[in-house]
Enzyme design. Sequence first.
Site, PDB file in Angstrom:
ATOM      1  CD  GLU A   1      -3.064  -0.436  -0.235  1.00  0.00           C
ATOM      2  OE1 GLU A   1      -3.067  -0.246  -0.968  1.00  0.00           O
ATOM      3  OE2 GLU A   1      -3.342  -1.573   0.331  1.00  0.00           O
TER       4      GLU A   1
ATOM      5  CB  THR B   1       4.417   0.376  -2.566  1.00  0.00           C
ATOM      6  OG1 THR B   1       3.308  -0.281  -3.083  1.00  0.00           O
ATOM      7  CG2 THR B   1       4.860  -0.067  -1.348  1.00  0.00           C
ATOM      8  CG  ASP B   2       0.194   3.160  -6.527  1.00  0.00           C
ATOM      9  OD1 ASP B   2       0.423   3.905  -5.757  1.00  0.00           O
ATOM     10  OD2 ASP B   2      -0.779   2.922  -7.186  1.00  0.00           O
TER      11      ASP B   2
ATOM     12  CB  SER C   1     -10.618   0.523  -7.979  1.00  0.00           C
ATOM     13  OG  SER C   1      -9.333   0.565  -7.202  1.00  0.00           O
ATOM     14  CB  SER C   2     -16.423   2.504  -7.763  1.00  0.00           C
ATOM     15  OG  SER C   2     -16.164   3.627  -6.967  1.00  0.00           O
ATOM     16  CB  SER C   3     -12.944   6.275 -10.068  1.00  0.00           C
ATOM     17  OG  SER C   3     -12.050   6.024  -8.921  1.00  0.00           O
TER      18      SER C   3
ATOM     19  CD  GLU D   1      -9.141   8.817 -10.787  1.00  0.00           C
ATOM     20  OE1 GLU D   1      -9.641   7.693 -11.464  1.00  0.00           O
ATOM     21  OE2 GLU D   1      -9.554   9.164  -9.972  1.00  0.00           O
TER      22      GLU D   1
ATOM     23  CG  ASP E   1      -6.528   1.996  -7.383  1.00  0.00           C
ATOM     24  OD1 ASP E   1      -5.790   1.127  -6.796  1.00  0.00           O
ATOM     25  OD2 ASP E   1      -6.796   3.071  -7.123  1.00  0.00           O
TER      26      ASP E   1
HETATM   27  C1  GLA Z   1      -5.286   4.456  -4.066  1.00  0.00           C
HETATM   28  C2  GLA Z   1      -4.762   4.872  -5.381  1.00  0.00           C
HETATM   29  C3  GLA Z   1      -3.491   3.877  -5.646  1.00  0.00           C
HETATM   30  C4  GLA Z   1      -2.696   3.673  -4.459  1.00  0.00           C
HETATM   31  C5  GLA Z   1      -3.611   3.115  -3.197  1.00  0.00           C
HETATM   32  C6  GLA Z   1      -2.571   3.211  -2.003  1.00  0.00           C
HETATM   33  O1  GLA Z   1      -6.012   3.462  -4.290  1.00  0.00           O
HETATM   34  O2  GLA Z   1      -5.439   5.118  -6.506  1.00  0.00           O
HETATM   35  O3  GLA Z   1      -2.784   4.204  -6.706  1.00  0.00           O
HETATM   36  O4  GLA Z   1      -1.584   4.575  -4.403  1.00  0.00           O
HETATM   37  O5  GLA Z   1      -4.486   4.138  -2.835  1.00  0.00           O
HETATM   38  O6  GLA Z   1      -1.777   1.834  -2.245  1.00  0.00           O
END
Ligand code: GLA
Length: 395
Positions: A34, A36-37, A129-131, A163, A175
């Site tokens: 989490e 980390t992306d 991640s509905s968006s 986004e 996501d």
């Molecule tokens: C949201 C963001 C992702 C990621 C997470 C945390 O979902 O859209 O890109 O950064 O938070 O891990």
Amino acid sequence: MIEKVKTDFLAWFGGGREEIRTFFAPGRVNLIGEHTDYNGGHVLPCALEIGTYAFVRKTKSGNVRLYSQNFPEKGVITVPLTDLAYRDEHGWANYPKGILAAFQASGVIIDSGFDVLYYGNIPNGAGLSSSASIELVTAVMVNELFQANFSTLELVKMSQNVENNYIGVNCGIMDQFAVGMGKKDRAILLDCQTLHYRYLPLLLNDCSIIIANTNKQRGLADSAYNERRATCEAALTKLQQHLPISSLGELTSEQLAKYAHVLSPVEQKRARHAVTENERVMQAAEALENGNFTRFGELMKQSHLSLRNDYEVTGIELDTLVEAAWKHEGTIGARMTGAGFGGCTVNMVKDEHIPSFIEQVGREYAEKIGYEASFYVVKIGDGAKEITEKEEMML
Ligand code: GLA
């Protein structure tokens, strides 16, 4: 379900049922990795069987008509293909508009209008991640309708770009990647710096994934998210004076400890989370490949503690849900998932204990927080795609 929604489509848009095409994009849950992306690290998400459906038919007009069963109060939103600028009053419809604008900007000729009805069964704003789901279902749909021939990975990148630059949320790529590239019964180990990825089997045998929703309204989530990102970027810039790195994801804990003194106390904590979380993802992937769920569960716990103590994105609601889960005898692992500040937790729970888990964790949460959590036993499904007639029959 599909037949009923198609009947609604006809009620809004008229015409015949035969020409309607159906597309689907899932929601996602992140098992570990989490925040980390955007730090150039690894993530381990998977796509869910719940998601967003789009029912679509081309028309001869120059307009796109959009309707969502999740926002019936907004009615049908009509936009000309010649004006796809973001508008506050269009609310949810800005997501598909942004995708269409991105296709146009990349040179694809959208030579006719179309009518589209969306139906989603992901809880909105819960951090599942509905968006990204509505972005990807639209992207795959437009790609097919107008034969744009983009690869799924290109559609993933396009959606993240929408986004970031059209919607204005500075998210990483996790996501959209999970929603676009997910596979049934597989988790995705993704290196967010290089976009190299690998599918790992997620054979749960006698346990299930339960998502628990705090049902907390998330007001300030976006600004706190952007603030965390900015602190990590500031930490990286300082570390780059001493180390040849292009992201925090390239650091080991030992290297970070050696140079931690160049960072402020807050930067040290945030960077420590980014670095240790990245290491945990690699260990968790190994545990999964070895079928070592006990180890996987321990790493989930450490991940939550790091998000609570170092990254400070949990809060009383997520902590209460996770701590109640840790106490339950059927729990293999539990942690917050997604951005935090509310949203959901992800739990691995032994099948025989599911009812008592939901009852006990739910009760403890309601007693402490004052309102109920929601629980969903989820299945891991495929990424965004067109639904064939044969598949429609099974839904
Ligand atoms: C949201 C963001 C992702 C990621 C997470 C945390 O979902 O859209 O890109 O950064 O938070 O891990």
